[in-house]
Design a protein around this motif. Structure first.
Motif, PDB file in Angstrom:
ATOM      1  N   THR A  13       0.573  -0.931  -0.024  1.00 32.33           N
ATOM      2  CA  THR A  13      -0.086   0.283   0.264  1.00 32.33           C
ATOM      3  C   THR A  13       0.795   1.286   0.535  1.00 32.33           C
ATOM      4  O   THR A  13       1.328   1.486   1.206  1.00 32.33           O
ATOM      5  N   THR A  14       0.825   2.080  -1.224  1.00 26.00           N
ATOM      6  CA  THR A  14       1.581   3.101  -0.722  1.00 26.00           C
ATOM      7  C   THR A  14       0.694   4.305  -0.293  1.00 26.00           C
ATOM      8  O   THR A  14      -0.196   4.188  -0.004  1.00 26.00           O
ATOM      9  N   TRP A  15       1.199   5.372   0.270  1.00 29.19           N
ATOM     10  CA  TRP A  15       1.281   6.338   0.591  1.00 29.19           C
ATOM     11  C   TRP A  15       1.652   7.837   0.441  1.00 29.19           C
ATOM     12  O   TRP A  15       2.878   7.981   0.312  1.00 29.19           O
ATOM     13  N   GLY A  16       1.350   9.129   0.960  1.00 28.51           N
ATOM     14  CA  GLY A  16       1.411   9.897   1.084  1.00 28.51           C
ATOM     15  C   GLY A  16       1.855  11.141  -0.746  1.00 28.51           C
ATOM     16  O   GLY A  16       1.062  10.170  -1.458  1.00 28.51           O
ATOM     17  N   GLU A  17       1.591  12.286  -0.545  1.00 30.34           N
ATOM     18  CA  GLU A  17       1.795  13.143  -1.488  1.00 30.34           C
ATOM     19  C   GLU A  17       3.267  14.048  -1.963  1.00 30.34           C
ATOM     20  O   GLU A  17       4.059  13.733  -1.026  1.00 30.34           O
ATOM     21  N   SER A  18       2.986  14.339  -3.194  1.00 28.96           N
ATOM     22  CA  SER A  18       4.424  14.606  -3.866  1.00 28.96           C
ATOM     23  C   SER A  18       4.761  16.386  -2.600  1.00 28.96           C
ATOM     24  O   SER A  18       6.225  16.724  -2.670  1.00 28.96           O
ATOM     25  N   HIS A  19       3.665  16.912  -2.890  1.00 28.57           N
ATOM     26  CA  HIS A  19       4.280  17.731  -1.753  1.00 28.57           C
ATOM     27  C   HIS A  19       3.845  17.792  -0.347  1.00 28.57           C
ATOM     28  O   HIS A  19       3.713  18.856   0.725  1.00 28.57           O
ATOM     29  N   GLY A  20       3.528  17.004   0.027  1.00 30.89           N
ATOM     30  CA  GLY A  20       3.162  16.042   1.878  1.00 30.89           C
ATOM     31  C   GLY A  20       4.431  16.375   2.257  1.00 30.89           C
ATOM     32  O   GLY A  20       5.510  16.658   1.820  1.00 30.89           O
ATOM     33  N   LYS A  21       4.338  15.931   3.588  1.00 31.78           N
ATOM     34  CA  LYS A  21       5.446  16.063   4.460  1.00 31.78           C
ATOM     35  C   LYS A  21       6.770  14.373   4.012  1.00 31.78           C
ATOM     36  O   LYS A  21       7.935  14.220   3.810  1.00 31.78           O
ATOM     37  N   ALA A  22       6.168  13.470   3.545  1.00 29.92           N
ATOM     38  CA  ALA A  22       7.011  12.331   3.035  1.00 29.92           C
ATOM     39  C   ALA A  22       5.751  11.326   2.041  1.00 29.92           C
ATOM     40  O   ALA A  22       4.774  11.399   2.130  1.00 29.92           O
ATOM     41  N   LEU A  23       6.168  10.701   1.440  1.00 28.40           N
ATOM     42  CA  LEU A  23       5.917   9.258   0.633  1.00 28.40           C
ATOM     43  C   LEU A  23       6.830   7.938   1.469  1.00 28.40           C
ATOM     44  O   LEU A  23       7.353   7.934   2.218  1.00 28.40           O
ATOM     45  N   GLY A  24       5.557   7.011   1.042  1.00 28.08           N
ATOM     46  CA  GLY A  24       6.315   5.866   1.543  1.00 28.08           C
ATOM     47  C   GLY A  24       5.254   4.429   0.865  1.00 28.08           C
ATOM     48  O   GLY A  24       4.551   4.638   0.294  1.00 28.08           O
ATOM     49  N   VAL A  25       5.621   3.008   1.594  1.00 24.14           N
ATOM     50  CA  VAL A  25       4.931   1.645   1.253  1.00 24.14           C
ATOM     51  C   VAL A  25       5.078   1.607   2.188  1.00 24.14           C
ATOM     52  O   VAL A  25       5.592   1.278   3.712  1.00 24.14           O
ATOM     53  N   VAL A  26       3.684   0.725   2.831  1.00 23.62           N
ATOM     54  CA  VAL A  26       3.644  -0.231   3.593  1.00 23.62           C
ATOM     55  C   VAL A  26       3.966  -2.005   3.335  1.00 23.62           C
ATOM     56  O   VAL A  26       3.042  -1.795   1.901  1.00 23.62           O
ATOM     57  N   ILE A  27       4.713  -2.663   3.209  1.00 14.65           N
ATOM     58  CA  ILE A  27       4.673  -4.565   3.085  1.00 14.65           C
ATOM     59  C   ILE A  27       4.256  -5.277   3.578  1.00 14.65           C
ATOM     60  O   ILE A  27       4.496  -5.289   4.847  1.00 14.65           O
ATOM     61  N   ASP A  28       2.952  -5.931   2.970  1.00  7.99           N
ATOM     62  CA  ASP A  28       2.323  -7.412   3.675  1.00  7.99           C
ATOM     63  C   ASP A  28       2.549  -8.448   2.933  1.00  7.99           C
ATOM     64  O   ASP A  28       2.015  -8.411   1.882  1.00  7.99           O
ATOM     65  N   GLY A  29       3.252  -9.192   4.030  1.00  8.15           N
ATOM     66  CA  GLY A  29       3.037 -10.544   3.346  1.00  8.15           C
ATOM     67  C   GLY A  29       4.880 -11.264   2.811  1.00  8.15           C
ATOM     68  O   GLY A  29       5.099 -12.057   2.212  1.00  8.15           O
ATOM     69  N   CYS A  30       5.949  -9.672   3.513  1.00  7.88           N
ATOM     70  CA  CYS A  30       7.092 -10.975   2.912  1.00  7.88           C
ATOM     71  C   CYS A  30       7.574 -11.571   3.873  1.00  7.88           C
ATOM     72  O   CYS A  30       7.411 -11.627   5.284  1.00  7.88           O
ATOM     73  N   PRO A  31       7.872 -12.692   3.765  1.00  7.45           N
ATOM     74  CA  PRO A  31       8.532 -13.501   4.465  1.00  7.45           C
ATOM     75  C   PRO A  31       9.878 -13.484   5.727  1.00  7.45           C
ATOM     76  O   PRO A  31      10.349 -12.301   5.676  1.00  7.45           O
ATOM     77  N   ALA A  32       9.748 -13.974   6.514  1.00  6.73           N
ATOM     78  CA  ALA A  32      10.542 -13.476   7.618  1.00  6.73           C
ATOM     79  C   ALA A  32      12.578 -14.512   7.378  1.00  6.73           C
ATOM     80  O   ALA A  32      12.126 -15.055   6.463  1.00  6.73           O
ATOM     81  N   GLY A  33      13.106 -13.740   7.612  1.00  5.30           N
ATOM     82  CA  GLY A  33      14.275 -13.923   7.408  1.00  5.30           C
ATOM     83  C   GLY A  33      15.826 -13.712   5.875  1.00  5.30           C
ATOM     84  O   GLY A  33      16.408 -13.843   5.889  1.00  5.30           O
ATOM     85  N   LEU A  34      14.323 -12.789   5.002  1.00 10.58           N
ATOM     86  CA  LEU A  34      15.092 -11.987   4.216  1.00 10.58           C
ATOM     87  C   LEU A  34      16.259 -11.245   4.905  1.00 10.58           C
ATOM     88  O   LEU A  34      15.895 -10.413   5.221  1.00 10.58           O
ATOM     89  N   SER A  35      17.195 -11.143   4.213  1.00  9.23           N
ATOM     90  CA  SER A  35      18.447  -9.835   4.463  1.00  9.23           C
ATOM     91  C   SER A  35      17.916  -8.628   3.786  1.00  9.23           C
ATOM     92  O   SER A  35      18.119  -8.716   2.903  1.00  9.23           O
ATOM     93  N   LEU A  36      17.851  -7.746   4.438  1.00 15.42           N
ATOM     94  CA  LEU A  36      17.703  -6.654   4.161  1.00 15.42           C
ATOM     95  C   LEU A  36      17.928  -4.786   4.868  1.00 15.42           C
ATOM     96  O   LEU A  36      17.823  -4.778   6.235  1.00 15.42           O
ATOM     97  N   CYS A  37      18.323  -4.139   4.365  1.00 18.39           N
ATOM     98  CA  CYS A  37      18.604  -2.431   4.630  1.00 18.39           C
ATOM     99  C   CYS A  37      18.437  -1.934   3.995  1.00 18.39           C
ATOM    100  O   CYS A  37      18.142  -2.224   2.829  1.00 18.39           O
ATOM    101  N   GLU A  38      18.447  -0.734   4.879  1.00 20.03           N
ATOM    102  CA  GLU A  38      18.227   0.534   4.100  1.00 20.03           C
ATOM    103  C   GLU A  38      18.530   0.769   2.355  1.00 20.03           C
ATOM    104  O   GLU A  38      18.804   1.495   1.564  1.00 20.03           O
ATOM    105  N   ALA A  39      20.521   0.147   2.741  1.00 18.69           N
ATOM    106  CA  ALA A  39      21.097   0.211   1.765  1.00 18.69           C
ATOM    107  C   ALA A  39      20.523  -0.066  -0.001  1.00 18.69           C
ATOM    108  O   ALA A  39      20.466  -0.138  -0.742  1.00 18.69           O
ATOM    109  N   ASP A  40      19.905  -0.759   0.584  1.00 15.94           N
ATOM    110  CA  ASP A  40      19.545  -2.604   0.104  1.00 15.94           C
ATOM    111  C   ASP A  40      18.556  -1.376  -0.990  1.00 15.94           C
ATOM    112  O   ASP A  40      17.755  -1.361  -2.201  1.00 15.94           O
ATOM    113  N   ILE A  41      17.184  -0.689  -0.706  1.00 17.25           N
ATOM    114  CA  ILE A  41      16.206   0.151  -1.323  1.00 17.25           C
ATOM    115  C   ILE A  41      16.629   1.280  -1.612  1.00 17.25           C
ATOM    116  O   ILE A  41      16.734   1.279  -2.537  1.00 17.25           O
TER     117      ILE A  41
END
Length: 366
Positions: A13-41
């Motif tokens: 689910t994506t959220w936010g506007e181009s001139h709002g405070k922020a934009l982003g996404v909520v991800i549901d259903g990602c399996p546990a145990g996946l190696s992930l850090c901010e640099a990957d994104i």
């Protein structure tokens, strides 16, 4: 507002506007145990952020991602992942004038017609910055695909009248040219064309091609959730995309059956195809060969030439659009197309897991 969620088993689910405070996404259903850090994104977001070339909007945004939930000690926990990217370079005053009229080629009129109200600052939810959430989620989906040996490669195939030559395809140029073309000669020609467009206060469109290798046969549901249908919906949901092709695409309408069919043969004990006119999908299900799709992207609607439109009082007027705009959005759309492809594939891979009893018994060790 409905329609901000994509996917069934791997849901975003994506959220936010181009001139709002922020934009982003909520991800549901990602399996546990996946190696992930901010640099990957961040690596994905850096490919779409503005201000990197002469042919992108001069709006300067770091587009730095923050992981707010769903990751602990460098691995996903199986709980919802929330990713946020702050807006830091809004100039909403550039858009105050458009509150009173409808820009040609934009969603201004249709938003008013639907909601009776709109966020006119840069387009709100219909802005290209909405794709930040898609790309951030696509980075996570791509990591899942990588674990499964599936790779995606997207690039600019054409800008305006200039198309790349596959004979000059240089993998080392992927993401390195200002046009997104992996062909130095064609990129130079496209840059010259864009310079002409800019001098004439005009813009250009083009085509993004995306190829996927390593997808096993059997992915996709054969009725309403066909793999090609889901890919088409995903890519068409990107704001500037006006057409999607799979495999030979529109040219199949003029081909004969003997030309369009892909012959099967045995290779090293496996079923293979001699050609790939179908683009890796038969009957809505992957056939194990390379998936090929193309997204046709319209010219940027915000051009600096004088245009005719109508204001909210119902009067015909002439306008000159202000603000910071891309003369072409195709190069920045490459990673968006790649991300939507990754999201679709992960969702359908997860959907296909219970398709066979032997697979379920193997998973649960029975």
């Amino acid at each position: 507002m409905a329609g901000n969620t994509f996917g069934t088993y791997f849901r975003i689910t994506t959220w936010g506007e181009s001139h709002g405070k922020a934009l982003g996404v909520v991800i549901d259903g990602c399996p546990a145990g996946l190696s992930l850090c901010e640099a990957d994104i961040q690596a994905f977001l850096d490919r779409r952020k503005p201000g990197q070339t002469r042919y992108a909007t001069p709006r300067k945004e770091a587009d730095e991602v923050n992981i707010l939930s769903g990751v602990f000690e460098g691995r996903t926990t199986g709980t919802p992942i929330c990713l946020m990217v702050p807006n830091t370079s809004q100039r909403s005053g550039d858009y105050s004038e458009i509150a009173s009229y409808y820009r040609p080629g934009h969603a201004d009129y249709t938003f008013d017609a639907k909601y009776g109200f709109r966020d006119y600052r840069g387009g709100g939810r219909s802005s290209g910055r909405e794709t930040i959430g898609r790309v951030a989620a696509g980075a996570v989906a791509s990591l899942i695909l990588k674990e499964l040996g599936i790779s995606i490669c997207a690039y600019t195939k054409s800008i305006g009248p200039v198309s790349i030559s596959m004979d000059r395809f240089q993998p080392e140029l992927l993401g390195q040219t200002p046009t997104g073309m992996p062909d130095a000669e064609s990129s130079a020609q496209a840059e010259a064309y864009l310079e002409e467009c800019m001098q004439n206060h005009n813009s250009a469109g083009g085509v993004v091609e995306c190829v996927v290798d390593g997808v096993p046969a059997g992915i996709g549901e054969p009725v309403f959730d066909k793999l090609d249908a889901c890919l088409a919906k995903a890519i068409m949901s990107v704001g500037a995309v006006k057409a999607v092709e799979i495999g030979d695409g529109c040219s199949v309408s003029t081909a004969a059956g003997t030309e369009n069919n892909d012959a099967f043969y045995m290779e090293n004990g496996q079923i293979a195809k001699k050609t790939n006119h179908a683009g890796g999908i038969l009957g809505g299900i992957s056939d194990g060969s390379r998936i090929v799709l193309r997204a046709h992207i319209k010219p940027t609607p915000s051009v600096f030439s004088e245009q005719e439109t109508v204001n909210k009082n119902g009067e015909d007027i002439l306008i000159h659009i202000k603000g910071r705009h891309d003369p072409v959005i195709v190069p920045r759309a490459v990673v968006v197309v790649e991300s939507m492809t990754a999201l679709t594939l992960v969702d359908l891979l997860f959907a296909g897991m219970p398709s066979r009893m032997d697979g379920i018994k193997k998973f649960y060790g029975k």
